[in-house]
Design a protein around this motif. Structure first.
Motif, PDB file in Angstrom:
ATOM      1  N   UNK A 899     -68.219 144.941  89.937  1.00 49.28           N
ATOM      2  CA  UNK A 899     -67.506 145.785  88.973  1.00 49.28           C
ATOM      3  C   UNK A 899     -68.408 146.028  87.774  1.00 49.28           C
ATOM      4  N   UNK A 900     -68.368 147.274  87.265  1.00 47.08           N
ATOM      5  CA  UNK A 900     -69.149 147.643  86.087  1.00 47.08           C
ATOM      6  C   UNK A 900     -68.283 148.457  85.144  1.00 47.08           C
ATOM      7  N   UNK A 901     -68.503 148.266  83.851  1.00 47.62           N
ATOM      8  CA  UNK A 901     -67.752 149.018  82.843  1.00 47.62           C
ATOM      9  C   UNK A 901     -68.624 149.223  81.619  1.00 47.62           C
ATOM     10  N   UNK A 902     -68.404 150.340  80.929  1.00 48.05           N
ATOM     11  CA  UNK A 902     -69.105 150.578  79.670  1.00 48.05           C
ATOM     12  C   UNK A 902     -68.172 151.307  78.715  1.00 48.05           C
ATOM     13  N   UNK A 903     -68.402 151.084  77.439  1.00 45.50           N
ATOM     14  CA  UNK A 903     -67.617 151.711  76.392  1.00 45.50           C
ATOM     15  C   UNK A 903     -68.571 152.194  75.308  1.00 45.50           C
ATOM     16  N   UNK A 904     -68.568 153.496  75.037  1.00 47.13           N
ATOM     17  CA  UNK A 904     -69.403 154.051  73.969  1.00 47.13           C
ATOM     18  C   UNK A 904     -68.756 153.742  72.622  1.00 47.13           C
ATOM     19  N   UNK A 905     -69.449 152.933  71.819  1.00 50.48           N
ATOM     20  CA  UNK A 905     -68.916 152.540  70.520  1.00 50.48           C
ATOM     21  C   UNK A 905     -69.192 153.597  69.461  1.00 50.48           C
ATOM     22  N   UNK A 906     -70.337 154.216  69.555  1.00 51.23           N
ATOM     23  CA  UNK A 906     -70.745 155.306  68.659  1.00 51.23           C
ATOM     24  C   UNK A 906     -71.901 156.019  69.343  1.00 51.23           C
ATOM     25  N   UNK A 907     -72.393 157.066  68.732  1.00 49.61           N
ATOM     26  CA  UNK A 907     -73.482 157.805  69.341  1.00 49.61           C
ATOM     27  C   UNK A 907     -74.688 156.895  69.550  1.00 49.61           C
ATOM     28  N   UNK A 908     -75.112 156.763  70.832  1.00 51.35           N
ATOM     29  CA  UNK A 908     -76.283 155.977  71.174  1.00 51.35           C
ATOM     30  C   UNK A 908     -76.043 154.497  71.321  1.00 51.35           C
ATOM     31  N   UNK A 909     -74.816 154.026  71.107  1.00 54.38           N
ATOM     32  CA  UNK A 909     -74.523 152.596  71.210  1.00 54.38           C
ATOM     33  C   UNK A 909     -73.355 152.400  72.169  1.00 54.38           C
ATOM     34  N   UNK A 910     -73.542 151.519  73.156  1.00 49.35           N
ATOM     35  CA  UNK A 910     -72.484 151.281  74.138  1.00 49.35           C
ATOM     36  C   UNK A 910     -72.393 149.797  74.463  1.00 49.35           C
ATOM     37  N   UNK A 911     -71.168 149.382  74.757  1.00 50.92           N
ATOM     38  CA  UNK A 911     -70.875 148.024  75.187  1.00 50.92           C
ATOM     39  C   UNK A 911     -70.764 148.029  76.706  1.00 50.92           C
ATOM     40  N   UNK A 912     -71.418 147.073  77.381  1.00 55.01           N
ATOM     41  CA  UNK A 912     -71.483 147.099  78.839  1.00 55.01           C
ATOM     42  C   UNK A 912     -71.071 145.755  79.430  1.00 55.01           C
ATOM     43  N   UNK A 913     -70.390 145.840  80.584  1.00 58.62           N
ATOM     44  CA  UNK A 913     -69.915 144.643  81.280  1.00 58.62           C
ATOM     45  C   UNK A 913     -70.166 144.818  82.772  1.00 58.62           C
ATOM     46  N   UNK A 914     -70.641 143.750  83.424  1.00 56.33           N
ATOM     47  CA  UNK A 914     -70.865 143.780  84.869  1.00 56.33           C
ATOM     48  C   UNK A 914     -70.428 142.450  85.463  1.00 56.33           C
ATOM     49  N   UNK A 915     -69.870 142.525  86.660  1.00 57.16           N
ATOM     50  CA  UNK A 915     -69.459 141.334  87.395  1.00 57.16           C
ATOM     51  C   UNK A 915     -69.937 141.481  88.832  1.00 57.16           C
ATOM     52  N   UNK A 916     -70.651 140.478  89.327  1.00 56.41           N
ATOM     53  CA  UNK A 916     -71.188 140.488  90.681  1.00 56.41           C
ATOM     54  C   UNK A 916     -70.485 139.433  91.532  1.00 56.41           C
ATOM     55  N   UNK A 917     -70.251 139.787  92.806  1.00 56.50           N
ATOM     56  CA  UNK A 917     -69.647 138.857  93.771  1.00 56.50           C
ATOM     57  C   UNK A 917     -68.358 138.260  93.223  1.00 56.50           C
TER      58      UNK A 917
END
Length: 951
Positions: A899-917
């Protein structure tokens, strides 16, 4: 949940996901048709800036549509936008590509369910070295954040020069002038591994940081790109494993106080009942640290419109250290009674006797990669282009392992006699039908956690191995554009010089038996607590959760006088490999573009010629018999060596033709026919000899010992050749959508078969003729046919906000009748009599061959939010050991959910999350027949959270 229910749950999840994917595609088909835009609507859509997962899929669809060969790709216009934590994870989302997992991450790649050795992998169009001894790119060495395109050629064309039977994997980094903009980007991620949190004093926390910079100067005539990454993580593992050597034991007579009677090849024709057992069983707990530093750089210079010069360099230095704690039942063939087995010789249950060992080791591996090249493109006229490319690639992998053994004895370390009359402890082995997890239960009177019981026959070893793989290569290409039916004619040549050298040297077999008082002092001084909580708690049926463990450094220091005794001054060995491979290749290819009536047709045809020369040096030495303190014997070399050189060469002619018919504005029909080759691994071309003594094997005669001299390679192996045909129908209703189906056929001109040669060895001054088994190219014919399906769409017809949903499903089915024989228990060819002796176990298929491969992705993008779930399934497959000449090993079906997710906090900056297996899918293997449990690994899930900033 028991193991059978787990298997049912897996099947249910696979069916649900496949069914859901099919439903999505059926529902999307009308939308695809309705979404076909008018020219004006297309123009408006072109003005929209598409980013993230949707952009990556759009680029992949467009690449597939524009290529002449049958190609699948994963690419991004921006650096760091490949949606995966590793290159291997990214590749397995591409249609028909699947991975082999090591340490819970994707490593080797199989295309269309075919093994890695059938594929050719390149980095920026060049062969890349690795430290595994095979030809696949080590994808774990390359950070995904510094790669921006991955392309897989399913069919061949002459300009690829080498190619592969299954396909060609091309990994590429960006060129700064082609990128065309300034970019400074930083990406930092924290990793959490729940399994690491179970290690005492760990916490399971790691991190990786990436920094990249791209810019252009001097009126956009010079561009630079540089990226660096530091990766500091942990990959703990818990496993059960049987040894890599398996024996067929005669069912009768029962030998209660010795090793079982081996079913020998001379007796195979008698159809005696038999069962299959390993030499030993091991439970292993691993704590690990993993560090990698990587630097990628590129300089591109366009001094004029006629010249384009690009220099790129990649460097990676990875080190990981494993602390291993083993509980070893070292005599898997001893005292076997009440054996229950099925018609395939797979043991269901038995009683046995074995000495039990508390072993420990520290394994440190360092792997350094350095690669790069200089490419000069000269365009003296609008029609003529000349390209020169020189490249270098080197990988050096070094492993150092220090390990100890402490055994049971009739008395404990304090001299108190135990309830057992000898060093061997009773145990039972049983396995539930349908489960890969055997249950081994030690006699309850023996306390596995009592340090006093492990002290006898202290043995210490220091093993060092080094693999050095280096490639120099040069390439020349010239292309001339034309008018008329032939649109371009290309020709070129390639030269490469590959060397592969390795050694594996042991400074050890130090068997120490000091006074019992000294044993007692050291035993008490070096004790440690078991380092993990809930060991193998996820393995249903497992009954062993901890045992007495000791500190490696402490035992070496106290028994040996030094924590590291160092390497031997002379690293020569009869097992060393020294292989040189020289390749000279050339090609001619013509591209055409015409109309067949009202239907546009384009494609190419050509031929490539590849000449390969192999020189393999091996060492030979007289042998001596040495008696160990425990009464067993081993063979050692005299230290005087002679060099044996074996040479071979082959020339292969590889024609190819590709055709694309535009049967409708958005529909393409592709056809391809070609001959392809896949070379043996460099490590499979060694001329050395391996003297292998499994832990716990007590030889009582020279005959027993010399039976374990095997060839560690076959220098005369030739490439595996195939004739291939592909037919593909592709529909592109809009930028986000694709529906394609491909059928393919491959006919092989040979297989692999063990062959026995008698070789003379001098043992204790006497000449002895010993049968040595190698591998040859057999005259067998075999074939593969398959079906590959891909569908992708974005559900733009749904009302907002559901119009951000999208999906991609790919499936590959392959059917093969290829045969790979077990080197001990399978068919063997005798060159003196030109006969084949029958084996007693069935052959395997191609290494890496899986009948079914499925990948399903669902994504949702709206505004600043991006979500993606990925499901991968791979059916069982045979996996050869690197270097070949080994027994058969099968990997059980696997499925993973990421699973992967990202959230754009502002222009050029994003919060990212990944989960494997996410669902802690283990890896299970069987030997030497499918269903006979050999090993299972549990890694757990991995979670990453981080922030990315770019300007």
């Amino acid at each position: 949940m028991n193991s059978r229910n787990q298997i049912r749950a897996r099947m249910l999840r696979a069916a649900l996901l496949a069914g859901a994917g099919s439903t999505l595609l059926i529902a999307a088909t009308p939308a695809m048709a309705q979404d076909a835009p008018a020219p004006q609507a297309e123009s408006e859509e072109d003005a929209i800036v598409v980013t993230g997962i949707r952009e990556t899929i759009q680029n992949s669809i467009n690449t597939k549509r524009m290529e002449t060969a049958i190609v699948d790709a994963l690419s991004s216009d921006d650096i760091g936008d490949i949606p995966a934590i590793s290159v291997g994870q990214a590749i397995q989302t591409i249609t028909g590509a699947t991975t082999h997992r090591e340490k819970g991450d994707a490593s080797e790649i199989a295309l269309r369910g075919l093994g890695p050795f059938l594929s050719n992998a390149t980095f920026n169009g060049r062969d890349a070295s690795n430290g595994s001894g095979d030809r696949s790119v080590n994808f774990n060495q390359f950070p995904s954040e510094l790669v921006n395109n991955i392309k897989i050629y399913k069919t061949q064309q002459a300009s690829l020069v080498e190619g592969g039977v299954a396909g060609t994997i091309e990994i590429g980094t960006l060129r700064p002038l082609d990128f065309g903009k300034r970019r400074l980007q930083a990406d930092i991620k924290a990793q959490y591994n729940p399994y690491g949190d179970r290690i005492v004093g760990s916490g399971g926390i790691g991190w990786r940081g990436t920094l990249s910079y791209v810019d252009q100067f001097a009126n956009d005539t010079i561009g630079i790109a540089i990226g660096v990454q530091r990766n500091d993580t942990n990959n703990p593992e818990e496993t059960y494993a049987a040894s890599t050597t398996w024996t067929a034991c005669q069912a009768s007579p029962v030998v209660a106080n010795n090793n079982c009677n081996e079913y020998t090849r001379d007796e195979y024709g008698q159809n005696l009942p038999f069962y299959l057992v390993p030499n030993a069983y091991t439970f292993r707990q691993i704590s690990e640290t993993d560090k990698r530093d990587a630097i990628f750089g590129s300089i591109q210079w366009r001094p004029s419109d006629q010249f384009n010069i690009n220099l790129d360099v990649q460097y990676s230095d990875r080190t990981y250290v494993e602390n291993r704690r083993d509980l070893n039942l070292s005599e898997g063939r001893y005292g076997l009674t009440n054996v229950v087995y099925d018609e395939n010789g797979i043991v269901q249950s038995l009683n046995g006797l074995s000495s039990i060992e508390s072993n420990g080791s520290e394994l440190a591996r360092s792997e350094e990669y350095l690669g790069g090249g200089l490419s000069v493109e000269w365009q003296p006229s609008d029609r003529l282009t000349v390209t020169l490319d020189g490249s270098y690639s080197r990988t050096v992998r070094t492993e150092i392992e220090r390990n100890f053994r402490l055994r049971t004895d009739p008395t404990d370390v304090n001299g108190v006699r135990t309830v057992f009359n000898n060093m061997r402890i009773p145990y039972t082995y049983s396995i539930t039908p349908g489960s890969f997890v055997p249950t081994i239960t030690i006699d309850p009177r023996f306390d596995l956690n009592n340090h006093n019981l492990f002290w006898d026959d202290a043995r210490f070893r220091r093993d060092e191995s080094k693999r050095h793989n280096e490639i120099y290569a040069g390439r020349f290409d010239v292309a001339y554009e034309m008018d008329g039916f032939l649109s371009k004619v290309s020709a070129g040549g390639r030269w490469s010089h590959l060397t592969y050298r390795d050694y594996d040297v042991r400074n050890g077999d130090f068997n120490l038996n000091p006074a019992i008082a000294e044993d007692r002092r050291i035993n008490n001084l070096c004790r440690t607590a078991f380092p993990q909580q809930d060991y193998l708690s996820a393995a249903k049926g497992n009954s062993i959760n901890s045992w007495a463990t000791f500190d490696v450094d402490c035992l070496f220091r106290e028994y040996m006088g030094a924590e590291d005794p160092g390497n031997l001054p002379d690293t020569r060995s009869v097992a060393n490999r020294d292989v040189t491979e020289r390749t000279l290749a050339g090609y001619v290819m013509a591209e055409y573009d015409a109309d067949l009536g009202n239907m546009p047709v384009r494609g190419n045809f050509g031929v490539r010629v590849v000449n390969t020369r192999v020189t393999s040096d091996g060492l030979r030495s007289d042998l001596s018999v040495v008696t160990n303190p425990d009464g067993s014997i081993r063979l050692v070399t005299s230290g005087d060596f002679d060099t044996v050189t074996i040479k071979s060469q082959n020339t292969r002619i590889l024609p190819s033709v590709n055709a694309i018919f535009e049967v409708a504005p958005n529909t393409l029909l592709r056809a391809a026919a070609y001959r392809a080759m896949s070379r043996p691994n460099p490590s499979s071309l060694g001329a050395g000899r391996t003297i292998l003594l499994e832990d716990g094997t007590s030889f009582t005669s020279i005959e027993d010992a010399i039976r374990n001299i095997t060839a560690n390679g076959s220098p005369r192996l030739k490439p595996l050749m195939s004739w291939n045909g592909d037919l593909s129908l592709e529909w592109y209703p809009n930028k986000d959508s694709l529906l394609s189906a491909t059928v393919y056929y491959k006919q092989f001109t040979g297989g692999f078969q063990p062959v026995v040669f008698n070789e003379d060895f001098t043992i204790d001054g006497q000449s002895v003729s010993i049968p040595v088994t190698q591998t040859r190219n057999s005259p067998d014919k075999s074939r593969i046919y398959g079906l590959e399906l891909t569908a992708a769409t974005r559900f733009s017809f749904l009302p907002k906000p559901l119009d951000g949903l999208g999906a991609k499903v790919s499936y590959n089915y392959a059917d093969s009748n290829f045969k790979t024989q077990d080197i001990r228990l399978g068919e063997v060819y005798d060159p003196e009599t030109d006969t084949v002796s029958a084996g007693i176990i069935p052959p395997a298929n191609l290494s890496g061959y899986s009948k079914h491969v499925l990948s399903a992705q669902a994504y949702y993008e709206i505004g600043p939010v991006s979500l993606q779930a990925i499901y991968n399934y791979r059916a069982k497959y045979f996996q050869d050991f690197v270097g070949g000449n080994s027994q058969l090993r099968y990997v059980a079906p696997s499925e993973t959910v990421d699973f992967r997710a990202s959230l754009d906090l502002m222009k050029g900056v994003s919060l990212r999350f990944e989960a494997l297996n996410l669902f802690n899918e283990p890896k299970a293997t069987y030997m030497p027949v499918y269903g006979s449990s050999r090993q299972y690994h549990y890694y757990g899930a991995k979670y990453f959270i981080g922030i990315r900033a770019r300007i």
